[in-house]
Motif scaffolding. Sequence first.
Motif, PDB file in Angstrom:
ATOM      1  N   GLN A 277      25.907  88.656   8.665  1.00 57.13           N
ATOM      2  CA  GLN A 277      25.999  88.582  10.117  1.00 57.13           C
ATOM      3  C   GLN A 277      26.323  87.155  10.575  1.00 57.13           C
ATOM      4  O   GLN A 277      27.169  86.948  11.446  1.00 57.13           O
ATOM      5  CB  GLN A 277      24.696  89.053  10.760  1.00 57.13           C
ATOM      6  N   ALA A 278      25.668  86.164   9.987  1.00 64.24           N
ATOM      7  CA  ALA A 278      25.896  84.776  10.394  1.00 64.24           C
ATOM      8  C   ALA A 278      27.335  84.355  10.106  1.00 64.24           C
ATOM      9  O   ALA A 278      27.982  83.692  10.937  1.00 64.24           O
ATOM     10  CB  ALA A 278      24.909  83.857   9.683  1.00 64.24           C
ATOM     11  N   GLU A 279      27.870  84.734   8.961  1.00 62.14           N
ATOM     12  CA  GLU A 279      29.221  84.300   8.590  1.00 62.14           C
ATOM     13  C   GLU A 279      30.290  85.045   9.379  1.00 62.14           C
ATOM     14  O   GLU A 279      31.358  84.494   9.667  1.00 62.14           O
ATOM     15  CB  GLU A 279      29.421  84.449   7.084  1.00 62.14           C
ATOM     16  N   VAL A 280      30.033  86.293   9.721  1.00 59.34           N
ATOM     17  CA  VAL A 280      30.979  87.011  10.575  1.00 59.34           C
ATOM     18  C   VAL A 280      31.024  86.367  11.956  1.00 59.34           C
ATOM     19  O   VAL A 280      32.096  86.154  12.531  1.00 59.34           O
ATOM     20  CB  VAL A 280      30.597  88.502  10.677  1.00 59.34           C
ATOM     21  N   LEU A 281      29.857  86.028  12.504  1.00 63.09           N
ATOM     22  CA  LEU A 281      29.811  85.401  13.828  1.00 63.09           C
ATOM     23  C   LEU A 281      30.464  84.022  13.829  1.00 63.09           C
ATOM     24  O   LEU A 281      31.123  83.635  14.798  1.00 63.09           O
ATOM     25  CB  LEU A 281      28.360  85.279  14.291  1.00 63.09           C
ATOM     26  N   ILE A 306      27.329  95.476  13.183  1.00 58.17           N
ATOM     27  CA  ILE A 306      27.497  94.060  12.893  1.00 58.17           C
ATOM     28  C   ILE A 306      28.264  93.424  14.043  1.00 58.17           C
ATOM     29  O   ILE A 306      29.335  93.894  14.440  1.00 58.17           O
ATOM     30  CB  ILE A 306      28.242  93.847  11.564  1.00 58.17           C
ATOM     31  N   THR A 307      27.713  92.358  14.604  1.00 58.36           N
ATOM     32  CA  THR A 307      28.294  91.711  15.778  1.00 58.36           C
ATOM     33  C   THR A 307      29.418  90.768  15.361  1.00 58.36           C
ATOM     34  O   THR A 307      29.289  90.005  14.401  1.00 58.36           O
ATOM     35  CB  THR A 307      27.208  90.925  16.531  1.00 58.36           C
ATOM     36  N   GLU A 308      30.510  90.820  16.112  1.00 59.42           N
ATOM     37  CA  GLU A 308      31.653  89.958  15.863  1.00 59.42           C
ATOM     38  C   GLU A 308      31.835  88.972  17.011  1.00 59.42           C
ATOM     39  O   GLU A 308      31.326  89.205  18.115  1.00 59.42           O
ATOM     40  CB  GLU A 308      32.918  90.798  15.701  1.00 59.42           C
ATOM     41  N   VAL A 319      19.507  90.086  15.191  1.00 60.58           N
ATOM     42  CA  VAL A 319      18.552  90.157  14.104  1.00 60.58           C
ATOM     43  C   VAL A 319      18.935  91.318  13.205  1.00 60.58           C
ATOM     44  O   VAL A 319      19.118  92.443  13.666  1.00 60.58           O
ATOM     45  CB  VAL A 319      17.110  90.360  14.628  1.00 60.58           C
ATOM     46  N   ALA A 320      19.090  91.055  11.909  1.00 59.35           N
ATOM     47  CA  ALA A 320      19.471  92.118  10.979  1.00 59.35           C
ATOM     48  C   ALA A 320      18.446  93.222  11.019  1.00 59.35           C
ATOM     49  O   ALA A 320      17.253  92.984  10.846  1.00 59.35           O
ATOM     50  CB  ALA A 320      19.576  91.547   9.553  1.00 59.35           C
ATOM     51  N   PRO A 321      18.886  94.473  11.252  1.00 57.20           N
ATOM     52  CA  PRO A 321      17.928  95.553  11.463  1.00 57.20           C
ATOM     53  C   PRO A 321      17.296  96.097  10.214  1.00 57.20           C
ATOM     54  O   PRO A 321      16.370  96.892  10.279  1.00 57.20           O
ATOM     55  CB  PRO A 321      18.802  96.617  12.135  1.00 57.20           C
ATOM     56  N   GLY A 322      17.781  95.700   9.037  1.00 60.14           N
ATOM     57  CA  GLY A 322      17.174  96.206   7.818  1.00 60.14           C
ATOM     58  C   GLY A 322      17.928  97.354   7.224  1.00 60.14           C
ATOM     59  O   GLY A 322      18.954  97.790   7.718  1.00 60.14           O
ATOM     60  N   ALA A 323      17.429  97.865   6.120  1.00 57.89           N
ATOM     61  CA  ALA A 323      18.140  98.875   5.343  1.00 57.89           C
ATOM     62  C   ALA A 323      18.341 100.147   6.131  1.00 57.89           C
ATOM     63  O   ALA A 323      17.529 100.525   6.956  1.00 57.89           O
ATOM     64  CB  ALA A 323      17.339  99.182   4.064  1.00 57.89           C
ATOM     65  N   ALA A 324      19.486 100.795   5.862  1.00 50.38           N
ATOM     66  CA  ALA A 324      19.785 102.074   6.487  1.00 50.38           C
ATOM     67  C   ALA A 324      18.857 103.145   5.964  1.00 50.38           C
ATOM     68  O   ALA A 324      18.312 103.032   4.870  1.00 50.38           O
ATOM     69  CB  ALA A 324      21.246 102.445   6.199  1.00 50.38           C
TER      70      ALA A 324
END
Length: 325
Positions: A277-281, A306-308, A319-324
Amino acid sequence: MTNSNPSPETLLDRQCEQRSEPGYLETVLESGTRRVVIFHRGKALMNGSSLGYFAPATLPSEPPAGTTYVYLAKALAGHGLPVGTDLVLQVLPYDAGDLTWVPAGTEFAGYRDVASALTAGDVEVFVEAQAVANWHATHTHCPRCGTLTESLSSGWMRRCGQDGSEHFPRTDPAVIVAIVGPDDRILLANNFAWAENKYSTVAGFVEAGESSEQAAVREIAEEVGVVLDSLSYVGSQAWPFPRSLMLGFMGYTNSSVSTPDNVEVRATRWFSREELQAEVLSGSAGIPGRLSIARELVERWYGGRITEPGDVVEPAELVAPGAAV
């Protein structure tokens, strides 16, 4: 995360039985209410940011020599057209010549260039049209004797005039796998055909005599040097490059080591949810677009969207929501 299979519920009635009847396409082509989708050299004629559905009256009465017509479907919804409108594909020859007749404000564009702006209805028509247009472009001659073939069954069959053999559009199955390691990180690969910061899942074609599961295990071992211990099927997506059916899997491995093959895959990386997520942002890592099954697999692992850059989000969504689930 609920499985949101990227292949939408069908918004088309393809008239599969009716279109094979003699004269069906010809009757549709005489109707002034039909709408025409135009392809040339693998690109569709767009009307602004939407796929163009052109009224016959806006097009030349005599198309370029060598033009192929294909009956696509009756529109059900999602196309901005009356339900039941017949859609016809017009495939212009490669050397169509002067195209100044196309309506003002339109331009030809490839699927990858415009997919993010298309509606679900446009996507379904675009993918169908491109797949069958690609087939016609590459199957002009009989594979048995080399004689020119003719288009029949409303554009869904080609027949050899010499030996009478019939040939139908082909669909090539391919597997695409999101690889999850023992520490719940995801392994993504960078292909030599991409920019060096773009990462995606691993994919490959199913070979003759293989099951999709066998192909998934083989492709992952060949391209990134990982042995899969288990697979979970997610869903499929039609993909018109050139006429594939992508079969999506989540793959799980007890290994945390990967080795790119240096033929197709330049590099591999293991990402945690927070890292990806951090690297995509920040723009330091690119991932597949939201209309692809590759993105669906990655977000299934991520457990949410995933936010862009450019997305409007609430702080909690970062905040990463965790495993599916």
